[in-house]
Design a protein around this motif. Structure first.
Motif, PDB file in Angstrom:
ATOM      1  N   CYS A   1     -10.268   5.326   1.661  1.00  0.00           N
ATOM      2  CA  CYS A   1      -9.071   6.140   1.391  1.00  0.00           C
ATOM      3  C   CYS A   1      -8.894   6.494  -0.080  1.00  0.00           C
ATOM      4  O   CYS A   1      -8.039   7.318  -0.415  1.00  0.00           O
TER       5      CYS A   1
ATOM      6  N   CYS B   1     -10.806   2.382  -3.044  1.00  0.00           N
ATOM      7  CA  CYS B   1     -11.260   2.109  -1.680  1.00  0.00           C
ATOM      8  C   CYS B   1     -12.252   3.185  -1.226  1.00  0.00           C
ATOM      9  O   CYS B   1     -12.024   4.379  -1.425  1.00  0.00           O
TER      10      CYS B   1
ATOM     11  N   CYS C   1      -9.978  -1.302   1.118  1.00  0.00           N
ATOM     12  CA  CYS C   1      -8.666  -1.903   0.860  1.00  0.00           C
ATOM     13  C   CYS C   1      -8.110  -2.585   2.116  1.00  0.00           C
ATOM     14  O   CYS C   1      -8.557  -2.316   3.244  1.00  0.00           O
TER      15      CYS C   1
ATOM     16  N   TYR D   1       0.838  -1.199   0.000  1.00  0.00           N
ATOM     17  CA  TYR D   1       0.000   0.000   0.000  1.00  0.00           C
ATOM     18  C   TYR D   1       0.878   1.257   0.000  1.00  0.00           C
ATOM     19  O   TYR D   1       0.749   2.131  -0.846  1.00  0.00           O
TER      20      TYR D   1
ATOM     21  N   CYS E   1      -6.851  -0.188   4.952  1.00  0.00           N
ATOM     22  CA  CYS E   1      -7.908   0.442   5.776  1.00  0.00           C
ATOM     23  C   CYS E   1      -8.522  -0.592   6.722  1.00  0.00           C
ATOM     24  O   CYS E   1      -8.869  -0.251   7.861  1.00  0.00           O
TER      25      CYS E   1
HETATM   26 ZN    ZN Z   1      -8.322   2.157   1.913  1.00  0.00          ZN
END
Ligand code: ZN
Ligand code: SF4
Length: 275
Positions: A257, A254, A266, A118, A269
């Motif tokens: 975010c 997502c 995601c 990420y 998160c």
């Molecule tokens: Zn996210």
């Protein structure tokens, strides 16, 4: 030997167009020998070939007991390579790694993978980079290949190649200059050039189980010269067959975010919600 290692890395960079004019490349630095090899090899390649390309380092500080020591080594590497370094502290992002691993049955390495994937996409992209270079090496890909093949997890194998092009406006291209050099070669590269690096297994969550796989491939190589190199070449040319086994998954954004994901929320998160 050092020249042979460099030439193999440079050949990979050239053949797969890992570095091009006007690139801004972030190198993910863990403190270890592999990411250090990527950094110094890329730097030499760019300078030798007079490529108009910006190189920058990034390091994720997991805020564990050992993290300060690791960060110091990364800072030394960045200073030696004369590059700027971006440091991301997990605690600043609301992530307490040790808390999360207590709350889930997933392995620390799998959680670490979600976090790294990420941040290694989001941070460089937000800072204007178009590529992220990682220290995954030839031995890692061979070991991942065997493990995934045994588990019939063919989808992952489709990603085992030196370059993964961006498939979404929020995904940056991933490059792996060490696709054809392994642990032995990276160790020699750093030692010959006097680059300090963290010892293997410095992370308290290092899975010693996977060590056996590395021993297996080195043992085969004792009986079959160039086994690892031949294997890496075959893996890279077989990825297209594995790609064709799966229909393209839609890349969403997502809901929390806005980062690219294949699910509504995601993985990163989901971890934050757990923390
Ligand atoms: Zn996210
Ligand atoms: Fe992450 Fe440590 Fe596992 Fe490496 S050994 S993947 S740094 S948790």
């Amino acid at each position: 030997m050092l020249e042979r290692i460099k030439s193999r890395i440079f050949k990979t960079i050239k053949k797969h167009k890992l570095v091009e004019n006007r690139d801004k490349i972030f190198v993910a630095l863990s403190g270890g020998k592999d990411s250090a090899t990527v950094l110094f090899a890329l730097k030499e390649y760019i300078e030798k070939n007079n490529i108009n390309c910006e190189l920058k380092g990034m390091h994720i500080n997991f805020c564990l007991n050992i993290s300060e020591k690791i960060q110091k080594i990364v800072e030394k590497q960045a200073k030696l390579a004369e590059i700027e370094l971006e440091i991301i502290y997990l605690k600043d992002l609301g992530i307490e790694f040790q808390n999360i691993i207590k709350k889930t049955a997933r392995s620390p390495c799998s959680i670490c993978g979600v976090i790294k994937r990420y941040l290694m996409n989001k941070i460089p992209r937000e800072k204007g980079a178009n590529k992220i270079a990682t220290g995954h090496n030839m031995d890692d890909f061979i070991v991942f290949f065997f493990k995934n093949f045994l588990n019939k997890n063919f989808e992952w194998i489709s990603k085992f190649k030196p370059k993964i092009e961006s498939e979404h406006k929020k995904l940056i291209t991933k490059i792996r200059p060490l696709f054809y050099v392994g642990n032995k070669e990276c160790e020699l590269f750093c030692k010959e050039l006097g680059i300090e690096y963290t010892p293997p297994g410095i992370c308290p969550y290092t899975p010693f189980k996977s060590k056996k796989w590395y021993e297996i491939i080195y043992n085969i190589e004792k009986l079959h010269k160039e086994f690892r190199y031949q294997m890496a070449k075959s893996i890279a040319s077989s990825t297209r067959f594995f790609e064709n086994l799966y229909s393209e998954k839609e890349i969403l954004e997502c809901k929390l975010c806005g980062e690219p994901t294949e699910q509504e929320i995601c993985g990163f998160c989901k971890l934050k919600l757990m923390a």
